[in-house]
Design a protein around this motif. Sequence first.
Motif, PDB file in Angstrom:
ATOM      1  N   PRO A 148     -53.436  -4.268  25.184  1.00 58.55           N
ATOM      2  CA  PRO A 148     -54.690  -4.688  25.804  1.00 58.55           C
ATOM      3  C   PRO A 148     -55.837  -3.788  25.342  1.00 58.55           C
ATOM      4  O   PRO A 148     -55.624  -2.714  24.771  1.00 58.55           O
ATOM      5  N   HIS A 162     -56.582  -7.559  29.655  1.00 58.18           N
ATOM      6  CA  HIS A 162     -55.334  -8.129  29.141  1.00 58.18           C
ATOM      7  C   HIS A 162     -55.545  -9.403  28.336  1.00 58.18           C
ATOM      8  O   HIS A 162     -54.695  -9.773  27.533  1.00 58.18           O
ATOM      9  N   HIS A 163     -56.653 -10.069  28.536  1.00 60.21           N
ATOM     10  CA  HIS A 163     -56.887 -11.347  27.862  1.00 60.21           C
ATOM     11  C   HIS A 163     -58.180 -11.250  27.074  1.00 60.21           C
ATOM     12  O   HIS A 163     -59.141 -10.611  27.505  1.00 60.21           O
ATOM     13  N   ARG A 164     -58.206 -11.869  25.901  1.00 62.36           N
ATOM     14  CA  ARG A 164     -59.381 -11.774  25.042  1.00 62.36           C
ATOM     15  C   ARG A 164     -60.642 -12.311  25.705  1.00 62.36           C
ATOM     16  O   ARG A 164     -61.758 -11.906  25.384  1.00 62.36           O
ATOM     17  N   SER A 165     -60.486 -13.231  26.645  1.00 56.78           N
ATOM     18  CA  SER A 165     -61.646 -13.781  27.334  1.00 56.78           C
ATOM     19  C   SER A 165     -62.241 -12.778  28.323  1.00 56.78           C
ATOM     20  O   SER A 165     -63.370 -12.949  28.776  1.00 56.78           O
ATOM     21  N   ARG A 167     -61.054 -12.267  31.311  1.00 54.37           N
ATOM     22  CA  ARG A 167     -60.882 -12.724  32.688  1.00 54.37           C
ATOM     23  C   ARG A 167     -59.817 -11.933  33.434  1.00 54.37           C
ATOM     24  O   ARG A 167     -59.889 -11.780  34.643  1.00 54.37           O
ATOM     25  N   GLU A 168     -58.813 -11.438  32.718  1.00 51.88           N
ATOM     26  CA  GLU A 168     -57.705 -10.727  33.356  1.00 51.88           C
ATOM     27  C   GLU A 168     -57.844  -9.236  33.048  1.00 51.88           C
ATOM     28  O   GLU A 168     -57.631  -8.807  31.914  1.00 51.88           O
TER      29      GLU A 168
END
Length: 203
Positions: A148, A162-165, A167-168
């Motif tokens: 990450p 954790h997410h490329r967007s 959001r997480e």
Amino acid sequence: MRTEVDGRVTGERFLALREGSTVLPFDISLWSRGGERVQGPMADLRQVAQVAHAWRSGASFATVHTLCPFLESGDLRAAMGRGPAEAVAVKWRMNEVRARHFPVWSHQLPLLIAGYTEPRLRRLFPVTSHFSLWLSGCVEYPHLRLTPLIEPLRDGRHHVVHHRSGRERETFGSAEEAVARVAALLPADIGPAAAGSAASPRG
């Protein structure tokens, strides 16, 4: 302030221009094939334009250094020639030197120190972008993202994204806590960074 010139347009070369200090307002980095070759602060926008034109036109490091002797070579390409472990060590050192000497990058320093202190992360190639850090399984671009993204905040906290967007994400009170979380997420069989890029054939 951040300006980039896409390497696909300039024969796998591009430059990054960032905001520097009050006295030296421009921090320029010149890259080739994903490796930072030359970096340093500059005060004169006309000189920035001159260096950028020379680099994009195919000038060698020696030529660029003649134009601006105070620009420094990170020697990353030479380190890659000595093997991936050397390239990883040089890149960690380059990132730390930049954070120590340029105020705009200073809040990244605790993260870089914590990352290098963690043995499992220290063997991977550190990739920085917009002050954040993630680790690659190879030393050349395109990189192979294994972790990450860790984002340092100005108040000392750190996000683990954790997410490329974006959001997480998790928030930690220190760089050490964020690094420990990322290290815990690595699979047990992850080895040191390899030579080449994510597009290189693997045996």
